[in-house]
Design an enzyme around this catalytic site. Structure first.
Site, PDB file in Angstrom:
ATOM      1  N   HIS A   1       4.690  11.181   9.576  1.00 53.97           N
ATOM      2  CA  HIS A   1       5.262   9.195   9.953  1.00 53.97           C
ATOM      3  C   HIS A   1       6.206   8.576  10.302  1.00 53.97           C
ATOM      4  O   HIS A   1       6.987   8.029   9.170  1.00 53.97           O
ATOM      5  CB  HIS A   1       3.295   8.954   8.178  1.00 53.97           C
ATOM      6  CG  HIS A   1       2.787   7.296   9.532  1.00 53.97           C
ATOM      7  ND1 HIS A   1       2.070   7.750  10.501  1.00 53.97           N
ATOM      8  CD2 HIS A   1       2.667   6.311   9.277  1.00 53.97           C
ATOM      9  CE1 HIS A   1       1.883   6.254  10.753  1.00 53.97           C
ATOM     10  NE2 HIS A   1       2.595   5.580  10.003  1.00 53.97           N
TER      11      HIS A   1
ATOM     12  N   HIS B   1       4.320   5.734  14.930  1.00 54.28           N
ATOM     13  CA  HIS B   1       3.522   4.773  15.106  1.00 54.28           C
ATOM     14  C   HIS B   1       4.174   3.565  15.718  1.00 54.28           C
ATOM     15  O   HIS B   1       4.822   2.632  15.010  1.00 54.28           O
ATOM     16  CB  HIS B   1       3.294   4.630  13.887  1.00 54.28           C
ATOM     17  CG  HIS B   1       2.082   3.218  13.283  1.00 54.28           C
ATOM     18  ND1 HIS B   1       1.579   2.710  12.366  1.00 54.28           N
ATOM     19  CD2 HIS B   1       1.343   2.567  14.447  1.00 54.28           C
ATOM     20  CE1 HIS B   1       1.341   1.876  11.698  1.00 54.28           C
ATOM     21  NE2 HIS B   1       0.880   1.442  13.697  1.00 54.28           N
TER      22      HIS B   1
ATOM     23  N   ASP C   1       7.487   4.896  11.570  1.00 56.83           N
ATOM     24  CA  ASP C   1       7.054   3.450  11.587  1.00 56.83           C
ATOM     25  C   ASP C   1       8.265   3.084  12.443  1.00 56.83           C
ATOM     26  O   ASP C   1       9.258   3.130  12.072  1.00 56.83           O
ATOM     27  CB  ASP C   1       6.728   3.395  10.522  1.00 56.83           C
ATOM     28  CG  ASP C   1       5.408   3.182   9.828  1.00 56.83           C
ATOM     29  OD1 ASP C   1       4.634   3.463  10.262  1.00 56.83           O
ATOM     30  OD2 ASP C   1       5.746   3.046   8.549  1.00 56.83           O
TER      31      ASP C   1
ATOM     32  N   MET D   1       4.440   0.245  16.463  1.00 56.67           N
ATOM     33  CA  MET D   1       4.580  -1.818  16.342  1.00 56.67           C
ATOM     34  C   MET D   1       6.030  -2.162  16.804  1.00 56.67           C
ATOM     35  O   MET D   1       6.449  -2.921  16.166  1.00 56.67           O
ATOM     36  CB  MET D   1       4.581  -1.792  14.621  1.00 56.67           C
ATOM     37  CG  MET D   1       3.475  -0.981  13.931  1.00 56.67           C
ATOM     38  SD  MET D   1       3.429  -0.809  12.142  1.00 56.67           S
ATOM     39  CE  MET D   1       4.427   1.008  12.588  1.00 56.67           C
TER      40      MET D   1
ATOM     41  N   ASP E   1      -4.012   3.966   7.763  1.00 56.60           N
ATOM     42  CA  ASP E   1      -2.599   3.357   7.395  1.00 56.60           C
ATOM     43  C   ASP E   1      -2.487   2.551   6.503  1.00 56.60           C
ATOM     44  O   ASP E   1      -2.675   1.319   6.853  1.00 56.60           O
ATOM     45  CB  ASP E   1      -1.792   4.254   8.358  1.00 56.60           C
ATOM     46  CG  ASP E   1      -0.374   3.291   8.178  1.00 56.60           C
ATOM     47  OD1 ASP E   1       0.397   2.956   7.356  1.00 56.60           O
ATOM     48  OD2 ASP E   1       0.738   3.083   8.863  1.00 56.60           O
TER      49      ASP E   1
ATOM     50  N   MET F   1       8.799  -0.161  14.463  1.00 59.90           N
ATOM     51  CA  MET F   1       9.443  -1.811  13.852  1.00 59.90           C
ATOM     52  C   MET F   1       9.987  -2.749  14.990  1.00 59.90           C
ATOM     53  O   MET F   1      11.118  -2.056  15.060  1.00 59.90           O
ATOM     54  CB  MET F   1       9.014  -2.603  13.111  1.00 59.90           C
ATOM     55  CG  MET F   1       7.833  -1.434  12.285  1.00 59.90           C
ATOM     56  SD  MET F   1       7.655  -2.294  10.179  1.00 59.90           S
ATOM     57  CE  MET F   1       6.826  -0.864   9.496  1.00 59.90           C
TER      58      MET F   1
ATOM     59  N   MET G   1      -5.584   0.133  10.703  1.00 58.74           N
ATOM     60  CA  MET G   1      -4.615   0.081   9.737  1.00 58.74           C
ATOM     61  C   MET G   1      -5.543  -0.786   8.213  1.00 58.74           C
ATOM     62  O   MET G   1      -6.007  -1.291   8.570  1.00 58.74           O
ATOM     63  CB  MET G   1      -3.753  -1.135   9.946  1.00 58.74           C
ATOM     64  CG  MET G   1      -3.078  -0.306  11.245  1.00 58.74           C
ATOM     65  SD  MET G   1      -2.109  -0.122  10.448  1.00 58.74           S
ATOM     66  CE  MET G   1      -0.666  -0.395   9.443  1.00 58.74           C
TER      67      MET G   1
ATOM     68  N   SER H   1       4.702   8.427   4.782  1.00 62.04           N
ATOM     69  CA  SER H   1       5.535   7.165   5.982  1.00 62.04           C
ATOM     70  C   SER H   1       6.673   7.857   5.243  1.00 62.04           C
ATOM     71  O   SER H   1       6.871   7.156   4.274  1.00 62.04           O
ATOM     72  CB  SER H   1       5.035   6.303   5.564  1.00 62.04           C
ATOM     73  OG  SER H   1       5.581   5.283   6.105  1.00 62.04           O
TER      74      SER H   1
HETATM   75  C1  DX5 Z   1       3.128  -0.615   7.304  1.00 65.46           C
HETATM   76  C2  DX5 Z   1       3.446   0.802   7.451  1.00 65.46           C
HETATM   77  C3  DX5 Z   1       3.235   2.275   7.433  1.00 65.46           C
HETATM   78  C4  DX5 Z   1       3.524   2.000   5.460  1.00 65.46           C
HETATM   79  C5  DX5 Z   1       2.569   2.466   5.020  1.00 65.46           C
HETATM   80  O1  DX5 Z   1       2.623  -1.067   8.416  1.00 65.46           O
HETATM   81  O2  DX5 Z   1       2.648   1.179   9.313  1.00 65.46           O
HETATM   82  O3  DX5 Z   1       2.645   3.499   7.930  1.00 65.46           O
HETATM   83  O4  DX5 Z   1       4.894   2.702   5.658  1.00 65.46           O
HETATM   84  O5  DX5 Z   1       2.617   2.330   3.884  1.00 65.46           O
HETATM   85  P1  DX5 Z   1       2.608   2.661   1.829  1.00 65.46           P
HETATM   86  O6  DX5 Z   1       1.462   3.567   1.638  1.00 65.46           O
HETATM   87  O7  DX5 Z   1       3.489   2.241   1.039  1.00 65.46           O
HETATM   88  O8  DX5 Z   1       1.152   1.084   2.370  1.00 65.46           O
HETATM   89 ZN    ZN Z   2       2.076   3.117   9.583  1.00 66.68          ZN
END
Ligand code: DX5
Ligand code: ZN
Length: 225
Positions: free
Chosen positions: A32, A65, A34, A67, A174, A36, A136, A7
């Site tokens: 990956h 991903h 993320d 969010m 994740d 947000m 998650m 990620s």
């Molecule tokens: C959290 C994200 C993850 C995050 C995981 O909201 O969706 O992808 O980056 O990071 P670690 O491995 O540090 O928990």
């Molecule tokens: Zn993620």
């Protein structure tokens, strides 16, 4: 087949190309990403512009991903920017079947994501349609949080539910994945392993990627890969 998906949330955003090259050298299968929006989760990260930039330097598929609230409004933008896999949270989408079909119609793989408090049963009616499920194992929003142990049971339940629906879709996990738990999550049935802090939070992201794969593979000794 085990897939390692670093990620980039925990990477150096001023040197993403460099950090992505490191994990690809370490054997990453996916990158990956993320996304947000500050509404669905209490953090703001990146949008399609950055995905497009990452696409130019990454040689592995981009696993995006989302969010965000109302993801339907942005899915086409992310696919155009280079997303190969797009996942949406069941908690964020009122017409999940429509959203999954939208992702697939654009040529990307469609995933659905369950928050830690969302039961596996939320997948019941959509299971035959999804390309992958993301469980998650932290509450989404930030990297570097602690793994929630009962996610292991969630993975097993999702695996059973998919099998009953006649689906062999892979399960992605994740949040808080590291060398101490990667074997357990694989044994529970996850095969796409996201890790942010455990890779980019170390001085050697390349070696950490390799070590995570080795630890994950070790858990499958004696069973087919
Ligand atoms: C959290 C994200 C993850 C995050 C995981 O909201 O969706 O992808 O980056 O990071 P670690 O491995 O540090 O928990
Ligand atoms: Zn993620």
């Amino acid at each position: 087949m085990i897939q390692i998906a670093p990620s980039i949330l925990s990477a150096n955003f001023a040197a993403l190309g460099h950090d992505i090259a490191l994990v690809e050298r370490g054997g990453a299968d996916l990158i990956h990403v993320d996304v947000m929006d500050g509404h669905f989760v209490p953090n703001i990260t990146i949008g399609p512009v950055v995905v497009r930039a990452v696409k130019r330097v990454a040689t592995k598929p981009l696993d995006v991903h989302l969010m965000i609230e109302a993801p339907d409004r942005y899915i086409a933008d992310f696919v155009k920017a280079g997303a190969d896999m797009v996942s949406v949270h069941v908690e964020a989408v009122p017409h999940l079947h429509r959203t999954v079909e939208l992702i697939k119609s654009l040529g990307a793989k469609a995933g659905v994501v369950l928050n830690p408090a969302t039961p596996a049963a939320a997948l019941e009616a959509i299971a035959p349609d999804v390309d992958f499920v993301l469980v998650m194992s932290v509450n989404p929003g930030f990297g570097g949080q602690a793994f929630i142990r009962h996610s292991l049971d969630k993975v097993r339940r999702v695996r059973d539910l998919l099998t009953r629906a006649g689906s062999s879709a892979p399960i992605e996990i994740d949040g808080g994945i590291d060398l101490s738990n990667v074997a357990e999550v694989v044994a529970a049935g996850a095969s796409i392993l996201v890790a942010g802090n455990a890779i980019f939070g170390t001085p050697d992201a390349e070696g950490a990627t390799r070590a995570l794969r080795a630890a994950a593979a070790g858990s499958r000794a004696g069973s087919p890969a």
